[in-house]
Enzyme design. Structure first.
Site, mmCIF file in Angstrom:
data_model
loop_
_atom_site.group_PDB
_atom_site.id
_atom_site.type_symbol
_atom_site.label_atom_id
_atom_site.label_comp_id
_atom_site.label_asym_id
_atom_site.label_seq_id
_atom_site.Cartn_x
_atom_site.Cartn_y
_atom_site.Cartn_z
ATOM 1 N N ASP A 8 0.031 33.360 51.814
ATOM 2 C CA ASP A 8 -0.342 34.764 51.906
ATOM 3 C C ASP A 8 -0.257 35.142 53.389
ATOM 4 O O ASP A 8 -0.141 34.261 54.252
ATOM 5 C CB ASP A 8 -1.766 34.955 51.361
ATOM 6 C CG ASP A 8 -2.233 36.390 51.456
ATOM 7 O OD1 ASP A 8 -1.441 37.300 51.179
ATOM 8 O OD2 ASP A 8 -3.404 36.599 51.823
ATOM 9 N N LEU A 9 -0.323 36.422 53.698
ATOM 10 C CA LEU A 9 -0.189 36.863 55.088
ATOM 11 C C LEU A 9 -1.532 37.225 55.721
ATOM 12 O O LEU A 9 -2.043 36.500 56.580
ATOM 13 C CB LEU A 9 0.766 38.061 55.157
ATOM 14 C CG LEU A 9 1.040 38.632 56.544
ATOM 15 C CD1 LEU A 9 1.746 37.625 57.435
ATOM 16 C CD2 LEU A 9 1.861 39.921 56.440
ATOM 17 N N ASP A 10 -2.104 38.326 55.275
ATOM 18 C CA ASP A 10 -3.339 38.822 55.885
ATOM 19 C C ASP A 10 -4.501 37.857 55.669
ATOM 20 O O ASP A 10 -4.833 37.516 54.534
ATOM 21 C CB ASP A 10 -3.708 40.191 55.300
ATOM 22 C CG ASP A 10 -2.656 41.244 55.611
ATOM 23 O OD1 ASP A 10 -1.883 41.033 56.551
ATOM 24 O OD2 ASP A 10 -2.624 42.275 54.913
ATOM 25 N N THR A 16 -4.676 40.654 60.165
ATOM 26 C CA THR A 16 -4.427 42.092 60.211
ATOM 27 C C THR A 16 -5.455 42.854 59.373
ATOM 28 O O THR A 16 -5.414 44.083 59.323
ATOM 29 C CB THR A 16 -3.012 42.428 59.701
ATOM 30 O OG1 THR A 16 -2.815 41.822 58.428
ATOM 31 C CG2 THR A 16 -1.953 41.916 60.666
ATOM 32 N N LYS A 44 -9.693 43.028 49.638
ATOM 33 C CA LYS A 44 -8.913 41.823 49.947
ATOM 34 C C LYS A 44 -7.968 41.469 48.804
ATOM 35 O O LYS A 44 -8.374 41.337 47.655
ATOM 36 C CB LYS A 44 -9.843 40.622 50.216
ATOM 37 C CG LYS A 44 -10.224 40.485 51.672
ATOM 38 C CD LYS A 44 -10.843 39.124 51.928
ATOM 39 C CE LYS A 44 -11.056 38.877 53.411
ATOM 40 N NZ LYS A 44 -11.612 37.530 53.652
ATOM 41 N N SER A 113 2.947 37.937 49.678
ATOM 42 C CA SER A 113 1.927 38.868 50.167
ATOM 43 C C SER A 113 2.030 40.229 49.503
ATOM 44 O O SER A 113 3.120 40.692 49.164
ATOM 45 C CB SER A 113 2.081 39.031 51.688
ATOM 46 O OG SER A 113 1.289 40.091 52.172
ATOM 47 N N LYS A 144 -2.090 40.838 42.525
ATOM 48 C CA LYS A 144 -2.932 39.672 42.265
ATOM 49 C C LYS A 144 -4.231 40.170 41.644
ATOM 50 O O LYS A 144 -4.706 41.241 42.007
ATOM 51 C CB LYS A 144 -3.241 38.940 43.584
ATOM 52 C CG LYS A 144 -1.994 38.502 44.355
ATOM 53 C CD LYS A 144 -2.367 38.061 45.776
ATOM 54 C CE LYS A 144 -1.117 37.791 46.613
ATOM 55 N NZ LYS A 144 -1.443 37.508 48.019
ATOM 56 N N GLU A 168 -4.288 30.829 50.360
ATOM 57 C CA GLU A 168 -4.830 32.171 50.134
ATOM 58 C C GLU A 168 -6.234 32.317 50.718
ATOM 59 O O GLU A 168 -6.973 31.336 50.827
ATOM 60 C CB GLU A 168 -4.910 32.447 48.628
ATOM 61 C CG GLU A 168 -3.789 33.299 48.085
ATOM 62 C CD GLU A 168 -3.906 34.775 48.458
ATOM 63 O OE1 GLU A 168 -4.917 35.154 49.085
ATOM 64 O OE2 GLU A 168 -2.987 35.523 48.130
ATOM 65 N N ASP A 169 -6.605 33.545 51.065
ATOM 66 C CA ASP A 169 -7.962 33.784 51.568
ATOM 67 C C ASP A 169 -8.758 34.713 50.661
ATOM 68 O O ASP A 169 -9.909 35.004 50.949
ATOM 69 C CB ASP A 169 -7.920 34.383 52.985
ATOM 70 C CG ASP A 169 -7.499 35.846 52.981
ATOM 71 O OD1 ASP A 169 -6.550 36.188 52.241
ATOM 72 O OD2 ASP A 169 -8.109 36.642 53.721
#
Length: 217
Positions: A8-10, A16, A44, A113, A144, A168-169
């Site tokens: 994942d990105l953020d 970000t 999120k 993402s 998601k 993932e966060d």
């Protein structure tokens, strides 16, 4: 042996989330809606459209589709203004060594993402070349916890989903990986990401031996 490593990105590669928060807060304030960091947790791993709906629900604000479309554009423009000065310093601790180690081991890497700005962020932080495939908000129709974004990434890497590892966060992201029959690795707090198969506070806690173990599993 090769697996597919999907990030994942953020909140995983770069933080970000703080810029998303500031951009959404500006919209919320203009609508006289209270929007705190706690409220921001609800966004999120959620699409931009759904994020706006959540904020409007918080303020019990009814809006036309025309208004929503305008606010979505305003939010994105505000968010992008914060990205102008992004550089490699925005990469979260421990991420680069993991990406470098995966490359040394010839493991395919993908980004999965919800962000529609993923590619420019990877370019600005100087890590675009690590990724063999990029799947972002422009490529999927289901948010998601639907596993679509990760399933597409695994397909692009020519890997069976069961041989994919997802970092993932968000709770929704972990659920998506689990639904997709992939290995789920949570980056963040155990109390929040309890559904993940493995959990690390950040990438500095991930040893090379653990990555080797994933590759050879």
């Amino acid at each position: 042996m090769t697996k597919a490593f999907i990030f994942d990105l953020d909140g995983v590669i770069v933080d970000t989330a703080k810029y998303h928060y500031l951009a959404w807060k500006k919209i919320a304030t203009a609508l006289d809606i209270e929007f705190t960091h706690e409220h921001n947790e609800l966004l999120k791993g959620v699409s931009r459209v759904r994020s706006l709906d959540i904020i409007l629900e918080l303020g019990k604000v009814e809006a036309s589709q025309e208004d929503k479309d305008r606010w979505l554009i305003e939010k994105n423009e505000e968010y992008l203004s914060y990205l102008v000065d992004m550089n490699e310093s925005e990469i979260l601790p421990g991420v680069l060594p993991v990406l470098q180690f995966l490359k040394e081991k010839n493991q395919p890497i993908a980004l999965g993402s919800a962000s529609k700005n993923a590619r420019p962020i990877l370019e600005k932080t100087g890590i675009l070349h690590y990724f063999d495939a990029i799947v972002d908000g422009n490529d999927v129709s289901n948010a998601k916890p639907d596993p679509e974004v990760f399933l597409i990434a695994a397909k692009l890497l020519k890997t069976d989903p069961k041989d994919a590892i997802v970092f993932e966060d968000s709770v929704a992201g972990i659920q998506a990986a689990n639904i997709g029959n992939m290995v789920s690795i949570g980056i963040g707090e155990k109390s929040i990401l309890e559904e993940a198969q493995y959990i690390f506070k950040d990438f500095t806690q991930i040893e090379k031996s653990f990555i080797e173990q994933l590759i050879n599993a």
